[in-house]
Design a protein around this motif. Structure first.
Motif: not given
Length: 494
Positions: A223, A227, A338
């Motif tokens: 993330p 994407e 992330a």
């Protein structure tokens, strides 16, 4: 292959696109060179000459065909299949090293003298590093001329030419047209003088199976950095002169590429890295033919021909992510990555999606506090050891690096076992023969197919798949029901 005259003649007469990029056909009567699949009527055999590279044909005084655009053909698969000095040099040239660092910089990276590099590259490619880089600059210039309305002076700088005169002379010599004539011939309108997004078509050799390629990238997307949006894989790019955002969508005969760059000098490097990411210069026919000789794999290959190996745009990034993914699920690995991105990544702006950061470079992680990592102490040690080795240069994962030496360097680090080393070799280094025999998914597939499950026995059995064991792994993984094997639901492509 260009020296196998009869084979080249048959390919040209059959307009066989499998050989595009393997060699180039020049016609002595027209002084034009083409790709083997050129749609025009094949020339007389007596008038054909064959060259190993577009640069060699250009150096011999031939200009690019306006119909088949040989300068835009897929690259030779040899440079991604081999790890010798010439192959490493070609990968570095494609990444723009000669433009940024000169031939001396190329030679230094390879560990050879300038004279050795020039001699060996010229002997195999028919042109030296400077000529190969010039051909690449010409292709970059053509893309900008035809797809944007940028002033020619700006294109000169963006394509890497030293002067407008050199730019004009090169374009005319390569394409037989002035830059203005080339632009006037380009179809379509709506070009912006300050293009925020470049729309390109990335060619590949057919067949291509997008399922595992884009499925893997989407399922493991970090993330903020990657994407899946509107049927396309999007990610941020760390580039030599700045950063970029790319969108890659599989189409029937090409990959649709939308590219936003902060510095257009990075165009050639960005395209090269996207092609590397998607393994677009592979020769799927050769791979599938070899794997199909094994009865255990033949049915899998027939069901999904043209599988590629999903790679990376940044080898250091993948190595860090491989450590984060040791002995955890895909979801857990994404979570760890992330967190690292939010804490240490470089913020960027994305006008077309929800990308927020560049993945942190090794230098960004050099002062990483291990107490902030929510993982076992042993894995913290592994991560910190890798970061220190990347920063110091103790481990070299660059596109022109030596695959065997990199394996040795990685194996010497604490916490780097066969799975991590071979995962990096397969997806970061791009070794087509890398084999993750200890991977759980591979073991499950082996058991399902009646193959040995013990790593040593499986490796011995996998010798029949050389030199394409990394592609065999893609077929083995595909026997399982996992998101990496399919494009996200509702986003199938033609």
């Amino acid at each position: 292959m260009h020296e196998e005259t009869e084979r080249c003649i048959r390919a040209v007469q059959a307009k066989d696109d499998r050989f595009d990029g393997w060699f180039f056909t020049a016609v002595v009567t027209t002084r034009i060179y083409c790709r083997p699949s050129c749609p025009v009527v094949p020339p007389k055999v007596a008038n054909m000459r064959f060259y190993p590279s577009a640069a060699a044909a250009q150096a011999a005084g031939f200009r690019a065909c306006k119909r088949c655009r040989p300068d835009a053909s897929p690259g030779s698969p040899q440079w991604n299949e081999r790890a010798d000095m010439v192959a490493r040099a070609m990968r570095l040239i494609a990444d723009g090293v000669v433009d940024r660092e000169g031939v001396q910089g190329l030679a230094t990276r390879l560990g050879y003298s300038v004279r050795q590099v020039e001699r060996q590259v010229s002997a195999e490619l028919g042109a030296g590093p400077l000529a190969l880089a010039r051909a690449q600059r010409a292709e970059t210039a053509r893309l900008l001329i035809e797809t944007t309305a940028m002033p020619m002076g700006d294109i000169t700088h963006a394509a890497g030419f030293s002067s407008i005169r050199t730019f004009n002379e090169t374009v005319r010599a390569v394409f037989g047209l002035t830059p203005s004539e080339l632009r006037s011939r380009a179809r379509g309108g709506g070009r912006d003088k300050s293009p925020s997004v470049l729309a390109l078509r990335l060619p590949f050799r057919r067949p291509l199976c997008p399922d595992n390629l884009f499925g893997h990238l989407a399922a493991t997307a970090v993330p903020g950095v990657e994407e899946w949006r509107d049927g396309a894989y999007r990610r941020t790019l760390r580039l030599p002169h700045g950063h970029g955002v790319v969108s890659l969508r599989p189409e029937a005969d090409h990959i649709a590429c939308r590219l936003s760059l902060t510095d257009l000098r990075d165009l050639a490097a960005a395209i090269s890295r996207c092609r590397w990411l998607l393994d677009l210069d592979a020769d799927p026919v050769a791979v599938d033919e070899q794997l199909s000789t094994d009865p255990m794999l033949a049915q899998l290959v027939a069901a999904a021909p043209g599988r590629r190996v999903p790679r990376t745009t940044d080898p250091d990034e993948f190595a860090v992510r491989a450590v984060l993914g040791q002995q955890v699920s895909t979801a857990a690995a994404r979570t760890h990555a992330a967190r690292l991105v939010l804490a240490h990544g470089t913020p960027i702006e994305d006008r077309e999606g929800e990308l927020t950061h560049l993945f942190p470079a090794a230098d960004d992680l050099a002062a990483l506090d291990p107490e902030t990592l929510a993982m076992p102490k042993s894995r913290r040690t592994t991560l910190l050891g890798l970061v220190a080795a990347l920063v110091s240069g103790e481990v070299d994962l660059t596109v022109g690096g030596d695959w065997d030496r990199a394996r040795v360097q990685l194996a010497a680090l604490p916490g780097f076992g066969p799975w991590t080393v071979e995962s990096v070799a397969m997806r970061a280094l791009g070794d087509p023969d890398a084999f993750v025999g200890t991977d759980l998914g591979v073991k499950i597939a082996a058991e399902t197919l009646g193959l040995p499950t013990q790593p040593s026995a499986l490796r011995e059995r996998a010798d029949a798949w050389r030199p394409w064991r990394a592609y065999a792994v893609q077929h083995l993984w595909a026997t399982g029901d996992h998101p990496i094997n399919r494009i996200p639901a509702g986003e199938e492509t033609a």
